[in-house]
Design a protein around this motif. Sequence first.
Motif, PDB file in Angstrom:
ATOM      1  N   ALA B  81       0.786  -1.239   0.000  1.00  0.00           N
ATOM      2  CA  ALA B  81       0.000   0.000   0.000  1.00  0.00           C
ATOM      3  C   ALA B  81       0.817   1.289   0.000  1.00  0.00           C
ATOM      4  O   ALA B  81       0.690   2.108  -0.917  1.00  0.00           O
ATOM      5  CB  ALA B  81      -0.965  -0.020   1.187  1.00  0.00           C
ATOM      6  N   SER B  82       1.699   1.473   0.997  1.00  0.00           N
ATOM      7  CA  SER B  82       2.390   2.765   1.120  1.00  0.00           C
ATOM      8  C   SER B  82       3.232   3.047  -0.115  1.00  0.00           C
ATOM      9  O   SER B  82       3.259   4.176  -0.625  1.00  0.00           O
ATOM     10  CB  SER B  82       3.284   2.778   2.360  1.00  0.00           C
ATOM     11  N   CYS B  83       3.943   2.055  -0.611  1.00  0.00           N
ATOM     12  CA  CYS B  83       4.793   2.267  -1.780  1.00  0.00           C
ATOM     13  C   CYS B  83       3.934   2.442  -3.031  1.00  0.00           C
ATOM     14  O   CYS B  83       4.276   3.244  -3.920  1.00  0.00           O
ATOM     15  CB  CYS B  83       5.758   1.098  -1.949  1.00  0.00           C
ATOM     16  N   LEU B  85       1.213   3.925  -3.258  1.00  0.00           N
ATOM     17  CA  LEU B  85       0.708   5.294  -3.281  1.00  0.00           C
ATOM     18  C   LEU B  85       1.719   6.275  -3.856  1.00  0.00           C
ATOM     19  O   LEU B  85       1.365   7.341  -4.334  1.00  0.00           O
ATOM     20  CB  LEU B  85       0.306   5.735  -1.867  1.00  0.00           C
ATOM     21  N   CYS B 119       5.126  -5.786   1.787  1.00  0.00           N
ATOM     22  CA  CYS B 119       5.731  -4.732   2.590  1.00  0.00           C
ATOM     23  C   CYS B 119       7.118  -5.098   3.121  1.00  0.00           C
ATOM     24  O   CYS B 119       7.307  -6.127   3.744  1.00  0.00           O
ATOM     25  CB  CYS B 119       4.823  -4.377   3.766  1.00  0.00           C
ATOM     26  N   CYS B 123       8.044   1.934   5.111  1.00  0.00           N
ATOM     27  CA  CYS B 123       6.916   2.697   4.575  1.00  0.00           C
ATOM     28  C   CYS B 123       7.114   4.215   4.654  1.00  0.00           C
ATOM     29  O   CYS B 123       6.449   4.964   3.944  1.00  0.00           O
ATOM     30  CB  CYS B 123       5.629   2.316   5.296  1.00  0.00           C
ATOM     31  N   SER B 125       9.483   6.098   3.592  1.00  0.00           N
ATOM     32  CA  SER B 125       9.962   6.714   2.363  1.00  0.00           C
ATOM     33  C   SER B 125       9.976   5.675   1.246  1.00  0.00           C
ATOM     34  O   SER B 125      10.959   4.994   1.015  1.00  0.00           O
ATOM     35  CB  SER B 125      11.357   7.330   2.563  1.00  0.00           C
ATOM     36  N   GLY B 126       8.829   5.567   0.577  1.00  0.00           N
ATOM     37  CA  GLY B 126       8.696   4.616  -0.537  1.00  0.00           C
ATOM     38  C   GLY B 126       9.160   5.271  -1.810  1.00  0.00           C
ATOM     39  O   GLY B 126       9.340   6.494  -1.837  1.00  0.00           O
ATOM     40  N   THR B 127       9.340   4.561  -2.845  1.00  0.00           N
ATOM     41  CA  THR B 127       9.208   3.121  -2.969  1.00  0.00           C
ATOM     42  C   THR B 127      10.468   2.426  -2.445  1.00  0.00           C
ATOM     43  O   THR B 127      11.585   2.857  -2.762  1.00  0.00           O
ATOM     44  CB  THR B 127       8.988   2.751  -4.448  1.00  0.00           C
TER      45      THR B 127
END
Lengths: 753, 154
Positions: B81-83, B85, B119, B123, B125-127
């Motif tokens: 999810a976080s990456c 985004l 994951c 999270c 600092s993605g990607t």
Amino acid sequence: MSAPELVGGSAADRERIAHELVTVTIDGRQVQVPKGTGLVEAAAAAGVEIPVFCYEPRVGAGIGACRMCLVEIEGMPKLQTGCTTPVTDGMVVHTAGTSEQAAAGQSATMEFLLLNHPLDCPVCDKGGECALQDLSFRYGSGKTRMTFRKRSLEKPIPISPTIALDRERCIMCFRCTRFSQEVAQDEELSAVNRGALSMIATFEDEPYRGPFSGNVTELCPVGALTSTQYRFKARPWEYEQAASVCGLCPVGCNVAVQSREGRVQRVLSRNHPEVDRGWLCDKGRFSYSHLYSEERILTPRRRGVRELEELGWEQALDELEGMIERAQGEVVLALSGSETLELAYALAKIVRQGAGSDRVVLPEQAADALDPFRVPISALAEAEEIVVFEECPVLDRAPLIELWLKQARRNGAHVTRIGPSGDIQRGRGEAALACQELAEKESALGKRLRAAERAILLWSGGGGAGGCHLAALAHALGLHEKEGSGALLLPASPNARGVAEAWAAAGDENRQPRQIGLLVVSGDEAASEPQVRQLAEHARATVALTLFAGDSGEWADLVLPATGYLERSGTMRNLEGRLQRLRGATGSPARRELSWLAELAGRLGVDLPGSEAALFTELSAKVLDGISLASLGDRAPLPPRVEAQTFEAARAESPPTLLGGPLELIRYRALFSGPEVEHVPELSFQRPAAEVEISPEDADRRGISGGNEVVVRSNGTRVTLRARINAALLPGMVRVAAEHCAELARGVEVSRP
Amino acid sequence: MTGLFAEIQAVAGRYPEPKSAVLPALRLAQEHYGHLTPEALREVASALGTTPAYCRGIASFYDMFHLAPVGEHMIDVCTNASCALVGAAQVLEAFERELGIRAGETTPDGRITLRSAECLGGCGSGTVVSIDERYRQPVKPEDVPAIVEELRRG
């Protein structure tokens, strides 16, 4: 209802906890249960059903894998799984029956379980006895919201010649893998991958070889693991079921024999909690198809000019009557120990009263010396100390006992094995000596046994006198004074003690004929005994009652077709001394023995009833204290202990000197051997390999490494086998399965060819 | 008996139950064989007194164990999810373009394997991209050619 079963913890913990009671309210019903009881069991006690798929206390504590048991518990914000929740005092629970939240959770679970489950119930062997089918009928919505294609996988995959795996139907409840890891401890079945890609698998293409593998077909709550023998054979509602007992080993597991149109279609467990706890070995489960082997003989046969020729029953009985007459009282009966008491009694009566002889060859005897130390097999699970005198592997003699030993170890028991490949290594014939040592005051293990509240001794193999040695030790340790302690002997045949009783009941004289006018051999096991074969060579005439003509066909003058244990009604006495009822499945392609034996008895002027029940009544009056057949019930009780007498310390005889070679040959009967297994093609992958087990020391000395082809020889007999190094084996001994031994003597030499 | 067998037994000695050493043992076997071949699993099983079926069950659960051959270098691009985004899909595409392979494949020369990963725990600092078990973050699609070049030279 019986007390709910508590899982985990030591026996002492469980005992203490079981005395404390807690009160819980489930769907408005108050119930008191012992502290530590699981919610599923507590609900059952309150008369409320919490449906489950993955939960099966016999494979261990609940793991909450399937989520079918979701319930609402007051004070907890989210739904809980009933199978993993022990009840606490004052707990208030609402199941799907009274809680909307729980009902919604359960219905969503059901929807997920059916997400990829194929709708192939009409062609699925589980149909009609499927937990998923039943519970979706009761809790499922009846409609699906899933419009996409379901997962499709290769199927069925034979994970062994006896078991087929259909991965599309699997709901990942992990019952089978937990059985493999926790109960059978073979670890051959495992779940691979993760999440939605998880699946059940064996390693590579290797078959599931564990000797208890078939239990997973009964544990599987869906049609994912099914029996290949039973595939597409019948529907559960078409059966006639006989509540019988397995007749292949002295454990006597309670089985349901299910037949359709006069043919046995499968054998399932009937769970006697003191004997088998609902498990069967694969020999007991899958052997039934031997009954329909093309090699089975169904009509009497007589030695003709060149080979055996068929003849009618009338002629066969004429022939047999003539043989008995010509033998003039010099008749010898060889029993297998696989007969029911009734059959052995009928044979004994004909030989003792009709033929006027009193000589018998009995299977390795199980004496009554251990009756003061009688315990149910299930006591093993609660024992603290267990000592096994294991000259023959327990697994080969009485497979279910091995499962109980695993359970015992899981519950924290010390299990000490004494034998050629045991924790304490002892050679053959030294078990009696080991018994004497344990009885001595300074023995460390003996001290532990004396101190233990629950200690059990097991004797597996090593001659008929084992019972006396073991009894002397048990007496010295005072095991007769402790409940849950005791001693058990594992005899080599299923009903050794029963047939000896039956023989004794048929007469009390002891006339020993000097010559053998007629040898009567009962059963394929007896026919394959080298000792019986020798007798046959000396006999003027021989008659054999066997299922197959393999052994007896070579030397018998008259071969009469026998029935199999699944076709017989009667009683057998198992290794605990428990008298259990066999109920024959409907229909047998061969004529019942008791029918023609009664006819023969009539010709000889012997009064022999033709029904098992009447024979039992006669037997019971003579040797069974007049007990009734009805008192045995469907799950037979264990007779009470008898008063302990004082025991003379049995004298341990020194092992006989070896002739023929320096290495002692241990000839063993492997679990997957014997007349029944040999005629079941699906079990051929389990038959013992043509190999010789040898200790690393002996192998090194002879330049042999594992997998080498070697020659085992003695007194002119040479057998070529593959070597297998067994690091646990005592140097000086080699092990070979009986069927690969040929005529090897006790002393052998092993060398590279 | 190979050195690996002895090494595994030594590790197993640190646990009360040899079977508890299955993760470090599989790790050693993977280092030795490159990936967990059936032979490697058999060896681990025999050193720990368990079965290859059990070892494969464990190994197949974890992404860092490889049951099939992989390249000398391993690129794992987080697509959780976080990456996602902040453009993980584009980063993965850039790797695919640059390497000429799809996620889950290895370059024909056997040098580099590209995978999409769940994951990786970075999270903030993605990607996040894991290269041979070392993190680079944040990675933008335009960073990809240089990273690939570095690995090819490497």
